[in-house]
Design a protein around this motif. Structure first.
Motif, PDB file in Angstrom:
ATOM      1  N   ASP A 153      -9.556  10.493   1.004  1.00 11.69           N
ATOM      2  CA  ASP A 153      -9.058  11.875   0.977  1.00 11.69           C
ATOM      3  C   ASP A 153      -8.620  12.270  -0.426  1.00 11.69           C
ATOM      4  OD1 ASP A 153      -9.184  12.405   3.863  1.00 11.69           O
ATOM      5  OD2 ASP A 153      -7.599  10.903   4.010  1.00 11.69           O
ATOM      6  N   VAL A 154      -8.016  11.340  -1.147  1.00  7.42           N
ATOM      7  CA  VAL A 154      -7.453  11.620  -2.468  1.00  7.42           C
ATOM      8  C   VAL A 154      -8.153  10.754  -3.504  1.00  7.42           C
ATOM      9  CG1 VAL A 154      -5.356  11.672  -3.872  1.00  7.42           C
ATOM     10  CG2 VAL A 154      -5.225  12.169  -1.418  1.00  7.42           C
ATOM     11  N   GLY A 155      -8.690  11.385  -4.527  1.00  3.72           N
ATOM     12  CA  GLY A 155      -9.349  10.655  -5.599  1.00  3.72           C
ATOM     13  C   GLY A 155      -8.369  10.230  -6.670  1.00  3.72           C
ATOM     14  N   SER A 156      -8.904   9.829  -7.799  1.00  5.29           N
ATOM     15  CA  SER A 156      -8.049   9.391  -8.905  1.00  5.29           C
ATOM     16  C   SER A 156      -7.616  10.598  -9.727  1.00  5.29           C
ATOM     17  CB  SER A 156      -8.806   8.411  -9.803  1.00  5.29           C
ATOM     18  OG  SER A 156      -9.691   9.104 -10.672  1.00  5.29           O
ATOM     19  N   MET A 157      -6.633  10.381 -10.577  1.00  5.48           N
ATOM     20  CA  MET A 157      -6.342  11.359 -11.604  1.00  5.48           C
ATOM     21  C   MET A 157      -7.418  11.258 -12.679  1.00  5.48           C
ATOM     22  SD  MET A 157      -2.168  11.412 -11.788  1.00  5.48           S
ATOM     23  CE  MET A 157      -2.223  12.888 -12.824  1.00  5.48           C
ATOM     24  N   THR A 159     -14.621  13.051 -13.319  1.00  2.69           N
ATOM     25  CA  THR A 159     -13.223  13.412 -13.072  1.00  2.69           C
ATOM     26  C   THR A 159     -12.473  12.470 -12.138  1.00  2.69           C
ATOM     27  OG1 THR A 159     -13.808  14.817 -11.173  1.00  2.69           O
ATOM     28  CG2 THR A 159     -13.773  15.859 -13.361  1.00  2.69           C
ATOM     29  N   GLY A 160     -13.187  11.734 -11.291  1.00  2.00           N
ATOM     30  CA  GLY A 160     -12.538  10.863 -10.328  1.00  2.00           C
ATOM     31  C   GLY A 160     -12.199  11.521  -9.013  1.00  2.00           C
ATOM     32  N   LYS A 161     -12.523  12.794  -8.851  1.00  2.00           N
ATOM     33  CA  LYS A 161     -12.229  13.468  -7.581  1.00  2.00           C
ATOM     34  C   LYS A 161     -13.216  13.015  -6.504  1.00  2.00           C
ATOM     35  CE  LYS A 161     -12.633  17.479  -9.461  1.00  2.00           C
ATOM     36  NZ  LYS A 161     -12.414  18.928  -9.600  1.00  2.00           N
ATOM     37  N   VAL A 162     -12.874  13.255  -5.251  1.00  2.00           N
ATOM     38  CA  VAL A 162     -13.765  12.843  -4.160  1.00  2.00           C
ATOM     39  C   VAL A 162     -14.926  13.838  -4.052  1.00  2.00           C
ATOM     40  CG1 VAL A 162     -11.895  11.700  -2.924  1.00  2.00           C
ATOM     41  CG2 VAL A 162     -12.428  14.076  -2.393  1.00  2.00           C
ATOM     42  N   THR A 195      -2.090   2.693  -8.113  1.00  2.00           N
ATOM     43  CA  THR A 195      -2.761   1.795  -7.176  1.00  2.00           C
ATOM     44  C   THR A 195      -4.030   1.255  -7.814  1.00  2.00           C
ATOM     45  OG1 THR A 195      -4.062   3.572  -6.162  1.00  2.00           O
ATOM     46  CG2 THR A 195      -1.915   3.109  -5.198  1.00  2.00           C
ATOM     47  N   GLY A 196      -4.382   0.017  -7.485  1.00  2.00           N
ATOM     48  CA  GLY A 196      -5.613  -0.571  -7.991  1.00  2.00           C
ATOM     49  C   GLY A 196      -5.451  -1.072  -9.416  1.00  2.00           C
ATOM     50  N   SER A 197      -6.322  -1.970  -9.804  1.00  2.00           N
ATOM     51  CA  SER A 197      -6.272  -2.545 -11.153  1.00  2.00           C
ATOM     52  C   SER A 197      -7.068  -1.723 -12.155  1.00  2.00           C
ATOM     53  CB  SER A 197      -6.808  -3.983 -11.133  1.00  2.00           C
ATOM     54  OG  SER A 197      -8.134  -4.011 -10.605  1.00  2.00           O
ATOM     55  N   ASP A 198      -8.042  -0.954 -11.676  1.00  2.00           N
ATOM     56  CA  ASP A 198      -8.872  -0.125 -12.558  1.00  2.00           C
ATOM     57  C   ASP A 198      -8.644   1.348 -12.231  1.00  2.00           C
ATOM     58  OD1 ASP A 198     -10.160  -2.353 -13.737  1.00  2.00           O
ATOM     59  OD2 ASP A 198     -11.430  -2.522 -11.964  1.00  2.00           O
ATOM     60  N   GLY A 199      -8.936   2.188 -13.173  1.00  2.00           N
ATOM     61  CA  GLY A 199      -8.892   3.621 -12.912  1.00  2.00           C
ATOM     62  C   GLY A 199      -7.490   4.198 -12.950  1.00  2.00           C
ATOM     63  N   LEU A 200      -7.398   5.469 -12.508  1.00  2.00           N
ATOM     64  CA  LEU A 200      -6.166   6.240 -12.631  1.00  2.00           C
ATOM     65  C   LEU A 200      -5.653   6.707 -11.278  1.00  2.00           C
ATOM     66  CD1 LEU A 200      -7.194   8.428 -15.712  1.00  2.00           C
ATOM     67  CD2 LEU A 200      -5.846   6.325 -15.718  1.00  2.00           C
ATOM     68  N   HIS A 201      -5.746   5.867 -10.261  1.00  2.00           N
ATOM     69  CA  HIS A 201      -5.255   6.244  -8.936  1.00  2.00           C
ATOM     70  C   HIS A 201      -3.730   6.205  -8.896  1.00  2.00           C
ATOM     71  CE1 HIS A 201      -9.161   6.306  -6.884  1.00  2.00           C
ATOM     72  NE2 HIS A 201      -9.490   5.317  -7.696  1.00  2.00           N
ATOM     73  N   PHE A 202      -3.156   7.193  -8.222  1.00  2.00           N
ATOM     74  CA  PHE A 202      -1.701   7.245  -8.050  1.00  2.00           C
ATOM     75  C   PHE A 202      -1.410   7.691  -6.622  1.00  2.00           C
ATOM     76  CE2 PHE A 202       2.640   8.744  -8.516  1.00  2.00           C
ATOM     77  CZ  PHE A 202       3.182   7.816  -9.394  1.00  2.00           C
ATOM     78  N   GLU A 203      -0.493   7.008  -5.973  1.00  2.00           N
ATOM     79  CA  GLU A 203      -0.202   7.297  -4.580  1.00  2.00           C
ATOM     80  C   GLU A 203       0.373   8.703  -4.397  1.00  2.00           C
ATOM     81  OE1 GLU A 203       1.091   2.893  -2.898  1.00  2.00           O
ATOM     82  OE2 GLU A 203       2.608   4.233  -3.731  1.00  2.00           O
ATOM     83  N   ARG A 246      -6.108   8.632   3.101  1.00  2.00           N
ATOM     84  CA  ARG A 246      -6.900   7.503   2.609  1.00  2.00           C
ATOM     85  C   ARG A 246      -7.086   7.652   1.100  1.00  2.00           C
ATOM     86  NH1 ARG A 246     -11.843   8.943   6.244  1.00  2.00           N
ATOM     87  NH2 ARG A 246     -11.063  10.959   5.514  1.00  2.00           N
ATOM     88  N   LEU A 247      -6.935   6.528   0.388  1.00  2.00           N
ATOM     89  CA  LEU A 247      -6.942   6.610  -1.069  1.00  2.00           C
ATOM     90  C   LEU A 247      -8.221   6.076  -1.699  1.00  2.00           C
ATOM     91  CD1 LEU A 247      -3.234   5.631  -1.806  1.00  2.00           C
ATOM     92  CD2 LEU A 247      -4.233   7.884  -1.399  1.00  2.00           C
ATOM     93  N   THR A 248      -8.457   4.793  -1.662  1.00  2.00           N
ATOM     94  CA  THR A 248      -9.554   4.238  -2.455  1.00  2.00           C
ATOM     95  C   THR A 248     -10.733   3.751  -1.635  1.00  2.00           C
ATOM     96  OG1 THR A 248      -8.436   2.085  -2.445  1.00  2.00           O
ATOM     97  CG2 THR A 248      -8.002   3.535  -4.315  1.00  2.00           C
ATOM     98  N   GLU A 249     -10.574   3.693  -0.314  1.00  2.00           N
ATOM     99  CA  GLU A 249     -11.691   3.195   0.492  1.00  2.00           C
ATOM    100  C   GLU A 249     -12.781   4.264   0.638  1.00  2.00           C
ATOM    101  OE1 GLU A 249      -8.844   4.895   3.602  1.00  2.00           O
ATOM    102  OE2 GLU A 249      -8.743   3.940   1.654  1.00  2.00           O
TER     103      GLU A 249
END
Length: 509
Positions: A302-306, A74-77, A336-344, A295-298
């Motif tokens: 705190d927040v994972g991807s969609m 799912t991409g969640k943390v 955000t990022g080149s891969d995946g479904l991250h959104f600020e 914090r997003l991708t590090e």
């Protein structure tokens, strides 16, 4: 029959392929489930709960492993997977282990004097084969909890997980196999829309669907062809109302978590935030600061991807519509990022109800904030939606909180808290209006997977009852007297009339 490609939405990593279940296999699964139901439904509740207990202990012992599979799917943390998928599931199982016996035992019902000599009670019997069609946003919890409810009640279960999160579907299949559940009592059907349609055509005895309003309507229409009962847990556009006298720090922290946990992909997420005008600017600043600190991708994000690319497209369409109509993006608003479904995580102001983002379910990490001046206006704005799943009210004035809560059109209400109703397994959970039909969790949730059977017992020693053939004028008089005595001014009857009534009512022939 198609092939489902499994991809980690956070990284774009390909995880493998999964063949959809064929129509013939679905038919066979239903045949096997019906046979399994006859065995499982006849087991004593204590034996069924032994299996459920083993299931809980396995989940606890493998909690991190299970959570990590959900993360990849799912991409969640990891913390969110552990907290919302694993913790909620085992807490729910524990609740029914403790409460199921008292919930499912026959309930005595009072018998009116007109049925004197009889005893009445209600029995709760399993329905048969339950189809659980589950979503991708919480793919473990939202499949397991209705499935476990149905199993405890004595039903066999066919689970169709979302094709968007197929890895968790395989995980669920593995878990039930590992704990040694009886053969065919739980089966997992893999696939998308066509597989779901085939499952309904196989005529389960009940359908429990969690997902979007649009798909829920289609499920209900298909089920209606066969008069299959349906529970629908659908979407939301949940309002959060912050009054000036609220604890603003607590409310701001809640707003940020309630909007952005699971990347906003929660049916009871905070999707509309209304703040009293006198504290609006202060509160918006607090929310913006807390959002920008996430914090997003590090490592330790705190927040994972969609999870679903199509959902990310909806988020961007809602933002574009809002900006075109005058909304202001205070922070976020980009992939955000080149891969995946991250959104600020995104905070919006200058919004109104002409915008899609205030009327349609966004289901993403976006928080629109709008001021209000009066209590009446706040209630009107909160109820100005076809949805009615959850809501929250923030004030130190308990009387006002209860008053406003009583007027919010939602199946769940929080006071000085957010999105927490579902964490109490004893509370019924469900929506009103477009947010769904039916309830699960709590006693209502277990009984929703049962037929309620009413039973009346008579000693059987009388040859004839007063209402049976042949009819006579004397029976008519007795019924007339009975109506006057029990439901009118019975004290006006004479002693002779009362005695005559007693004779007619108790007379045996």
């Amino acid at each position: 029959m198609g092939v489902i490609e499994m991809i980690n939405p956070a990284t774009g990593e390909r995880l493998g392929e999964l063949e959809e279940t064929s129509p013939e296999a679905i038919e066979r699964a239903m045949v096997h489930a019906r046979k399994a139901f006859r065995r499982w439904g006849n087991l004593p509740l204590a034996e069924r709960l032994d299996h459920i207990n083993r299931l809980r202990r396995y989940i606890v012992d493998h909690a991190d492993e299970l959570a990590e599979t959900v993360v990849r799917d799912t991409g969640k943390v990891h913390l969110e997977a552990l907290m919302t998928e694993i913790l909620l599931t085992v807490d729910f199982i524990k609740y029914y282990e403790k409460k199921a016996a008292s919930i499912l035992k026959p309930k005595k019902v009072s018998t009116p004097i007109t049925l004197i000599g009889r005893r009445s009670w209600v029995e709760y019997r399993p329905m048969g084969v339950v189809a659980v069609i589950s979503p991708w946003n919480y793919p473990f919890q939202l499949a397991m909890i209705p499935a476990i409810s149905a199993l405890v009640a004595g039903n066999a279960v066919l689970i169709k997980p979302s094709e968007v999160s197929p890895l968790t579907g395989l995980l669920i299949e593995k878990v039930f196999r590992k704990v040694g559940f009886p053969e065919d009592v739980v089966q997992v059907i893999h696939g998308g829309k066509e597989v779901g349609e085939r499952l309904i055509q196989a005529r389960p005895d009940k359908i429990f669907f969690t997902g979007s309003v649009a798909t829920g309507k289609k499920v209900m229409a298909a089920a209606a062809e066969h008069l299959i009962p349906v529970d629908l847990e659908l979407g939301g556009k949940d309002p959060m109302i912050v009054f000036a006298d609220a604890d603003l720090r607590r409310a701001a922290n809640a707003a940020v978590w309630g909007a952005f946990t699971n990347a906003g992909q929660t049916c009871m997420a905070v999707e509309r935030l209304y703040v009293e005008s006198s504290v609006y600017e202060t509160f918006v600043r607090m929310v913006k600061e807390r959002t920008e600190a996430l914090r997003l991708t590090e490592e330790g994000a705190d927040v994972g991807s969609m999870t679903f690319p199509r959902q990310l497209d909806i988020v961007e369409a809602h933002l574009a519509d809002a900006k075109e109509k005058g909304a202001k993006i205070l922070c976020g608003g980009r992939r955000t990022g080149s891969d995946g479904l991250h959104f600020e995580p995104t905070v919006l102001t200058d919004v109104d109800h002409s915008m899609r983002i205030m009327r349609e379910e966004t289901f993403g990490p976006v928080l629109p904030i709008m001021p209000f001046d009066t209590e009446e206006e706040a209630i009107r704005l909160a109820n100005d939606t076809p949805y009615g799943l959850n809501s929250s009210i923030w004030t130190k004035n308990r009387k006002k909180a209860r008053r406003v809560a009583g007027r919010i059109e939602a199946g769940n209400v929080c006071i000085n808290d957010v999105m927490i109703n579902m964490a109490n397994p004893g509370l019924p959970y469900g929506g009103v209006k477009w947010s769904g039909i039916g309830r699960y969790h709590g006693p209502e949730g277990l009984l929703s997977f049962c037929h309620r059977v009413s039973v009346i017992s008579h000693p059987g020693r009388k040859k004839r009852e007063i209402n049976w053939y042949p009819y006579s004028e004397r029976q008519t008089d007795a019924i007339r007297y009975l109506i006057r005595l029990l439901y009118g001014k019975g004290w006006n009857l004479s002693l002779k009339e009362l005695l005559n009534l007693a004779v007619q009512f108790l007379r045996r022939k």
